[in-house]
Design an enzyme around this catalytic site. Structure first.
Site, PDB file in Angstrom:
ATOM      1  N   ASN A  62     -13.502  21.859 -18.996  1.00  0.00           N
ATOM      2  CA  ASN A  62     -12.574  21.492 -20.080  1.00  0.00           C
ATOM      3  C   ASN A  62     -13.304  21.420 -21.412  1.00  0.00           C
ATOM      4  O   ASN A  62     -14.453  20.974 -21.489  1.00  0.00           O
ATOM      5  CB  ASN A  62     -11.811  20.200 -19.765  1.00  0.00           C
ATOM      6  CG  ASN A  62     -12.709  19.003 -19.488  1.00  0.00           C
ATOM      7  OD1 ASN A  62     -13.790  19.149 -18.952  1.00  0.00           O
ATOM      8  ND2 ASN A  62     -12.235  17.827 -19.841  1.00  0.00           N
ATOM      9  N   GLU A  75      -9.420  24.514 -15.639  1.00  0.00           N
ATOM     10  CA  GLU A  75      -8.794  25.544 -14.799  1.00  0.00           C
ATOM     11  C   GLU A  75      -8.391  26.756 -15.636  1.00  0.00           C
ATOM     12  O   GLU A  75      -8.651  27.901 -15.262  1.00  0.00           O
ATOM     13  CB  GLU A  75      -7.551  24.989 -14.095  1.00  0.00           C
ATOM     14  CG  GLU A  75      -7.821  23.860 -13.120  1.00  0.00           C
ATOM     15  CD  GLU A  75      -7.764  22.476 -13.766  1.00  0.00           C
ATOM     16  OE1 GLU A  75      -8.172  22.341 -14.942  1.00  0.00           O
ATOM     17  OE2 GLU A  75      -7.333  21.536 -13.093  1.00  0.00           O
TER      18      GLU A  75
HETATM   19  N1  THU Z   1      -8.185  18.143 -17.592  1.00  0.00           N
HETATM   20  C1  THU Z   1      -8.614  19.294 -16.985  1.00  0.00           C
HETATM   21  O1  THU Z   1      -9.504  19.990 -17.480  1.00  0.00           O
HETATM   22  N2  THU Z   1      -8.046  19.642 -15.825  1.00  0.00           N
HETATM   23  C2  THU Z   1      -7.139  18.894 -15.139  1.00  0.00           C
HETATM   24  O2  THU Z   1      -6.739  19.279 -14.062  1.00  0.00           O
HETATM   25  C3  THU Z   1      -6.639  17.643 -15.718  1.00  0.00           C
HETATM   26  C4  THU Z   1      -7.144  17.299 -17.069  1.00  0.00           C
HETATM   27  C5  THU Z   1      -8.859  17.738 -18.820  1.00  0.00           C
HETATM   28  C6  THU Z   1      -8.035  17.787 -20.068  1.00  0.00           C
HETATM   29  C7  THU Z   1      -8.763  16.792 -20.940  1.00  0.00           C
HETATM   30  O3  THU Z   1      -9.877  17.422 -21.546  1.00  0.00           O
HETATM   31  C8  THU Z   1      -9.292  15.766 -19.959  1.00  0.00           C
HETATM   32  O4  THU Z   1      -9.282  16.395 -18.690  1.00  0.00           O
HETATM   33  C9  THU Z   1      -8.498  14.478 -19.909  1.00  0.00           C
HETATM   34  O5  THU Z   1      -7.156  14.735 -19.698  1.00  0.00           O
END
Ligand code: THU
Length: 158
Positions: A62, A75
């Site tokens: 992320n 993802e």
């Molecule tokens: N996030 C993801 O990368 N994947 C997920 O499945 C859920 C949430 C990230 C988005 C944000 O950067 C952080 O986690 C908190 O929500």
């Protein structure tokens, strides 16, 4: 009126170590990918690893931004990277892991709705089921295809 019910089948393992070899390797790649997360605002570091039909592994994490909606989940970072780099390869499996305060989370991180919709798109595009591995240190969940985590997928344009 008819009352209907949907049953979802998935496997639950006690740890990453219990997974079959291919899934275990991918889950460990997802764990490693959490290290490249840029998440100074949430402190929630997510990693995703994709196994492609051409044998390649593509990872993502992320990436956050001070203007919150401008960031992207692990993802989708991984899937867009894979679709750009290997447009003809199917995504056979995706593994997801998360860490907080320097420790991999016990509870598996579950993909958000937007990421599920993007998974659905690439599964339909390739015609190949996408296996989903949600890896935590306390348990690991394995789903055989996107339909299992996104029933009633939007596909009305088809
Ligand atoms: N996030 C993801 O990368 N994947 C997920 O499945 C859920 C949430 C990230 C988005 C944000 O950067 C952080 O986690 C908190 O929500």
């Amino acid at each position: 009126m008819t009352l209907k019910e949907i049953n979802i089948r998935y496997k639950e393992y006690g740890s990453i170590g219990e997974l079959p070899e291919d899934d275990r390797k991918l889950a460990l790649e997802a764990v490693k990918a959490t290290e490249n997360s840029y998440s100074p605002y949430s402190g929630f570091h997510v990693g995703a690893a994709l196994r492609l039909s051409n044998g390649k592994t593509v990872c993502g994490s992320n990436q956050e931004n001070i203007a919150y909606p401008s960031g992207l989940c692990a993802e989708r970072t991984a899937m867009f990277h894979a679709s750009h780099s290997y447009p003809d390869a199917a995504i056979e499996a995706i593994a997801i892991a998360a860490s907080q305060n320097g420790k991999i989370c016990e509870e598996p991180a579950s993909p958000c709705g937007a990421c599920r919709q993007v998974m659905a798109e690439y599964q339909t595009r390739s015609g190949h089921d996408m296996r989903i591995i949600l890896a935590g240190t306390g348990k690991v969940l394995v789903f055989e295809k996107v339909d299992d985590i996104l029933p009633f997928i939007f596909d009305s344009l088809k």
